[in-house]
Design a protein around this motif. Structure first.
Motif, PDB file in Angstrom:
ATOM      1  N   LEU A  10       0.685  -1.380  -0.020  1.00 56.90           N
ATOM      2  CA  LEU A  10      -0.161   0.073   0.446  1.00 56.90           C
ATOM      3  C   LEU A  10       0.524   1.320  -0.134  1.00 56.90           C
ATOM      4  CD1 LEU A  10      -3.094   1.040   0.028  1.00 56.90           C
ATOM      5  CD2 LEU A  10      -3.128   0.966   2.282  1.00 56.90           C
ATOM      6  N   LEU A  14       0.661   4.555  -2.631  1.00 61.74           N
ATOM      7  CA  LEU A  14      -0.017   5.558  -2.454  1.00 61.74           C
ATOM      8  C   LEU A  14       1.213   6.454  -2.480  1.00 61.74           C
ATOM      9  CD1 LEU A  14      -1.248   5.008   1.219  1.00 61.74           C
ATOM     10  CD2 LEU A  14      -2.836   5.777  -0.785  1.00 61.74           C
ATOM     11  N   VAL A  44       2.172  -4.627  -7.047  1.00 63.40           N
ATOM     12  CA  VAL A  44       1.030  -5.740  -6.663  1.00 63.40           C
ATOM     13  C   VAL A  44       2.523  -7.197  -7.491  1.00 63.40           C
ATOM     14  CG1 VAL A  44      -0.538  -7.544  -7.646  1.00 63.40           C
ATOM     15  CG2 VAL A  44      -1.269  -5.003  -7.904  1.00 63.40           C
TER      16      VAL A  44
ATOM     17  N   GLN B   6      -3.599 -12.055  -8.078  1.00 60.94           N
ATOM     18  CA  GLN B   6      -2.787 -10.948  -7.651  1.00 60.94           C
ATOM     19  C   GLN B   6      -3.343 -10.331  -9.049  1.00 60.94           C
ATOM     20  OE1 GLN B   6       1.233 -13.099  -8.004  1.00 60.94           O
ATOM     21  NE2 GLN B   6       1.994 -10.988  -6.315  1.00 60.94           N
ATOM     22  N   GLU B   9      -6.360  -8.538  -7.686  1.00 59.51           N
ATOM     23  CA  GLU B   9      -6.315  -7.097  -7.138  1.00 59.51           C
ATOM     24  C   GLU B   9      -5.861  -5.612  -7.996  1.00 59.51           C
ATOM     25  OE1 GLU B   9      -3.000  -7.523  -4.084  1.00 59.51           O
ATOM     26  OE2 GLU B   9      -3.085  -5.348  -4.329  1.00 59.51           O
ATOM     27  N   LEU B  10      -4.884  -6.760  -9.381  1.00 57.75           N
ATOM     28  CA  LEU B  10      -4.555  -5.519 -10.744  1.00 57.75           C
ATOM     29  C   LEU B  10      -5.655  -4.805 -10.615  1.00 57.75           C
ATOM     30  CD1 LEU B  10      -2.153  -4.429 -11.326  1.00 57.75           C
ATOM     31  CD2 LEU B  10      -1.622  -5.759 -12.867  1.00 57.75           C
ATOM     32  N   LEU B  13      -6.997  -2.223  -8.676  1.00 61.30           N
ATOM     33  CA  LEU B  13      -6.452  -1.137  -9.430  1.00 61.30           C
ATOM     34  C   LEU B  13      -6.159   0.251 -10.309  1.00 61.30           C
ATOM     35  CD1 LEU B  13      -3.407  -2.179  -7.163  1.00 61.30           C
ATOM     36  CD2 LEU B  13      -4.655  -0.806  -6.707  1.00 61.30           C
ATOM     37  N   LEU B  14      -6.251  -1.192 -11.622  1.00 57.86           N
ATOM     38  CA  LEU B  14      -6.329  -0.007 -12.728  1.00 57.86           C
ATOM     39  C   LEU B  14      -7.923   0.112 -12.735  1.00 57.86           C
ATOM     40  CD1 LEU B  14      -4.151  -3.175 -14.887  1.00 57.86           C
ATOM     41  CD2 LEU B  14      -3.428  -0.700 -14.238  1.00 57.86           C
ATOM     42  N   PHE B  36      -8.689   8.543  -4.065  1.00 56.50           N
ATOM     43  CA  PHE B  36      -8.482   7.516  -4.652  1.00 56.50           C
ATOM     44  C   PHE B  36      -7.955   6.596  -3.384  1.00 56.50           C
ATOM     45  CE2 PHE B  36      -4.784   6.146  -7.530  1.00 56.50           C
ATOM     46  CZ  PHE B  36      -5.581   5.811  -8.235  1.00 56.50           C
ATOM     47  N   GLU B  37      -7.257   6.741  -2.809  1.00 51.88           N
ATOM     48  CA  GLU B  37      -6.800   6.530  -1.871  1.00 51.88           C
ATOM     49  C   GLU B  37      -7.363   5.631  -1.415  1.00 51.88           C
ATOM     50  OE1 GLU B  37      -6.169   9.911   0.239  1.00 51.88           O
ATOM     51  OE2 GLU B  37      -6.365   9.463   2.007  1.00 51.88           O
ATOM     52  N   LEU B  40      -7.021   1.921  -3.378  1.00 52.71           N
ATOM     53  CA  LEU B  40      -6.177   1.571  -3.217  1.00 52.71           C
ATOM     54  C   LEU B  40      -5.785   0.638  -1.772  1.00 52.71           C
ATOM     55  CD1 LEU B  40      -3.606   4.442  -4.457  1.00 52.71           C
ATOM     56  CD2 LEU B  40      -4.675   2.624  -5.694  1.00 52.71           C
ATOM     57  N   ALA B  41      -6.318   1.370  -0.855  1.00 54.92           N
ATOM     58  CA  ALA B  41      -6.236   0.474   0.217  1.00 54.92           C
ATOM     59  C   ALA B  41      -7.289  -0.426   0.411  1.00 54.92           C
ATOM     60  CB  ALA B  41      -6.194   1.459   1.492  1.00 54.92           C
ATOM     61  N   VAL B  44      -5.920  -3.238  -2.017  1.00 56.39           N
ATOM     62  CA  VAL B  44      -4.305  -4.823  -0.621  1.00 56.39           C
ATOM     63  C   VAL B  44      -5.389  -5.390   0.182  1.00 56.39           C
ATOM     64  CG1 VAL B  44      -3.000  -3.756   0.727  1.00 56.39           C
ATOM     65  CG2 VAL B  44      -2.615  -3.169  -1.568  1.00 56.39           C
ATOM     66  N   GLY B  45      -6.136  -4.113   0.575  1.00 57.83           N
ATOM     67  CA  GLY B  45      -7.094  -5.301   1.365  1.00 57.83           C
ATOM     68  C   GLY B  45      -7.979  -6.341   1.495  1.00 57.83           C
ATOM     69  N   GLN B  47      -7.205  -8.596  -0.828  1.00 54.66           N
ATOM     70  CA  GLN B  47      -5.718  -9.669  -1.378  1.00 54.66           C
ATOM     71  C   GLN B  47      -6.186 -10.817  -0.446  1.00 54.66           C
ATOM     72  OE1 GLN B  47      -0.699  -8.743   0.211  1.00 54.66           O
ATOM     73  NE2 GLN B  47      -1.686  -7.833  -1.397  1.00 54.66           N
ATOM     74  N   GLU B  48      -6.439 -11.137   0.373  1.00 58.78           N
ATOM     75  CA  GLU B  48      -6.589 -12.198   1.637  1.00 58.78           C
ATOM     76  C   GLU B  48      -7.685 -13.207   0.802  1.00 58.78           C
ATOM     77  OE1 GLU B  48      -4.472 -14.127   2.945  1.00 58.78           O
ATOM     78  OE2 GLU B  48      -5.525 -15.555   3.574  1.00 58.78           O
ATOM     79  N   ARG B  51      -7.198 -14.650  -2.316  1.00 60.19           N
ATOM     80  CA  ARG B  51      -6.097 -15.555  -2.286  1.00 60.19           C
ATOM     81  C   ARG B  51      -6.659 -16.770  -2.279  1.00 60.19           C
ATOM     82  NH1 ARG B  51      -1.582 -12.396  -0.802  1.00 60.19           N
ATOM     83  NH2 ARG B  51      -2.345 -12.842   1.313  1.00 60.19           N
ATOM     84  N   ASP B  74     -10.746  -1.994   5.746  1.00 62.16           N
ATOM     85  CA  ASP B  74      -9.858  -1.696   6.891  1.00 62.16           C
ATOM     86  C   ASP B  74      -9.451  -0.350   6.042  1.00 62.16           C
ATOM     87  OD1 ASP B  74      -8.708  -1.383   8.575  1.00 62.16           O
ATOM     88  OD2 ASP B  74      -6.826  -2.658   7.639  1.00 62.16           O
TER      89      ASP B  74
END
Lengths: 279, 279
Positions: A10, A14, A44, B6, B9-10, B13-14, B36-37, B40-41, B44-45, B47-48, B51, B74
């Motif tokens: 992150l 950022l 990533v 991944q 997640e990408l 983001l894109l 925007f931020e 992003l968070a 990333v959050g 992710q689990e 997965r 989060d």
């Protein structure tokens, strides 16, 4: 709750989102061949290496770093976050150890071995990095040799800390490694002290770091005088005598890219996020 | 090489980086309280959970989805990627199964059970999501009840697919689930057919999707007429009769946020990335 590896990723995201960040890729500016999307993919891609760094019993940080670079490189922009990951690897390990302080990070740095140094050298095989020619007596340790330099590392018994120590006078990332990550932790404190959206804080802290010290990546790719002049301009921007957006445009046009300052900004973001900075 | 998780997640983001994306947060536009931020968070959050979706032998996709939402949440922006993750969960599982095709994704959707539906309902406890009131005979299945609705799911033996089927007439994400992810795969094909930077392709595909069908999130938060009018404006932008940047500003100012179209764009990005689209 995000893991240390997730906070590191992150932080990379950022950092690149912060705008204006004179000379660097940000939300509103990019180079034709080095675009915002390459940084997203780089962050990533670095995930697995960051996860390795985030395990107390994980592989040596130099190997985690190599894995992060190999993953980062899975995009067409080339080197996006090499220096930032070089700072993040020990910081993430220190966080995993439950001791993300300047002395905790120094402990990680100082406890590296030749194995870490070998990982660092192998990382150069994944990506082109701008570096200076080594001194004459260190030609066998030129990082551009990649794994071919590993026998020389063993022969001289050089840890990754030793390697960084030899570059600390001219490379700002190496200086963090050997100087207890002073500017990274300073950036984190500023990130916490400021108010407002993170992407604005990032821009402010970047400018402060740039004003404070000439960027070593600019010095390597251009010269010391250029790096010093960029810092003067950053000071002028902080004092309101120069428009930061115009400065950002100009530096991108001239290809002057204060990459080391961005690396330290990313490291500072990570420390701040681990310290509880809420997004 | 990036894993399916991944790439998912990408894709998130894109998607948010694509600009201009009328009404939605993008690289150049944000809402004061949804920035925007936060996206992003959120990515990333998640992710689990992603997965978990990416493991062939992983938990049911509804549970992976719940985990993704818990992690996404989060950050302070609230609901950033609920709908996109609802599409990504079965698509990532299909990719893990080695069968990321419309029929492979449909197989995943159709093989869901009450357990998946329970995960979906629990996800609503992590985040506020704009939904319509349910029909009178489905009050006990109001998603806003969260886990309190789980006994009703069991009593009626409803799988997640069944739940989606009941919303497919008014919710574009549910319609993807029951319609073989038609628009998601269509978006992927367009993403691959276009040239240029990904953030520009994203903007183009978003506009095409919006022009093609009224956004159901706009219809729920405003009304059908507003959603139809936005699609007309998107068509005008595609035809050059309206400036997409100005349209983007205007819709953000009016708080008209075509979120479902963004969700499908993200799903399309994932399918394209899995298909080998290089960044």
């Amino acid at each position: 709750m995000r893991t240390a590896a997730q906070n590191a990723e992150l932080a990379l995201l950022l950092e690149v989102a912060g705008t204006p960040k004179p000379g660097n890729v940000d939300r509103e500016r990019e180079y034709e061949d080095l675009r915002f999307e390459h940084f997203l993919a780089g962050a990533v891609g670095a995930q697995e290496g960051l996860r390795m760094a985030g395990r107390v019993d994980g592989p040596p940080v130099g190997e985690a770093f190599e894995q992060a670079i190999a993953g980062m490189r899975d995009q067409r922009g080339g080197n996006t976050q090499f220096g930032a990951l070089l700072l993040l690897a020990p910081l993430v390990r220190a966080a995993a150890d439950g001791n993300l302080t300047r002395s905790g990070a120094s402990d990680v740095a100082e406890s590296t071995t030749v194995t870490d140094a070998a990982g660092f050298y192998r990382a150069f095989e994944h990506v082109a990095v701008s570096v200076e020619d080594p001194p004459a007596d260190m030609d066998d340790l030129d990082v551009r040799r990649g794994s071919d330099a590993v026998p020389a590392l063993h022969a001289r018994d050089l840890s990754l800390y030793d390697v960084m120590d030899r570059s600390a006078d001219r490379d700002g990332v190496a200086r963090e490694w050997t100087g207890g990550f002073e500017r990274s932790f300073g950036a984190a404190a500023r990130m916490e002290a400021l108010a407002g959206p993170m992407t604005e804080r990032v821009a402010r802290v970047f400018l402060e770091l740039l004003a404070d010290e000439p960027d070593t990546f600019v010095a390597i790719n251009h010269d010391e005088a250029t790096a010093e002049r960029v810092s003067e301009r950053a000071r002028a921007a902080l004092e309101g005598d120069e428009d930061p957006d115009a400065l950002a445009e100009e530096l991108v046009d001239r290809g002057i890219n204060p990459g080391t300052t961005a690396d330290i900004t990313a490291a500072g973001l990570f420390v701040a996020l681990e310290g509880g900075l809420a997004i």
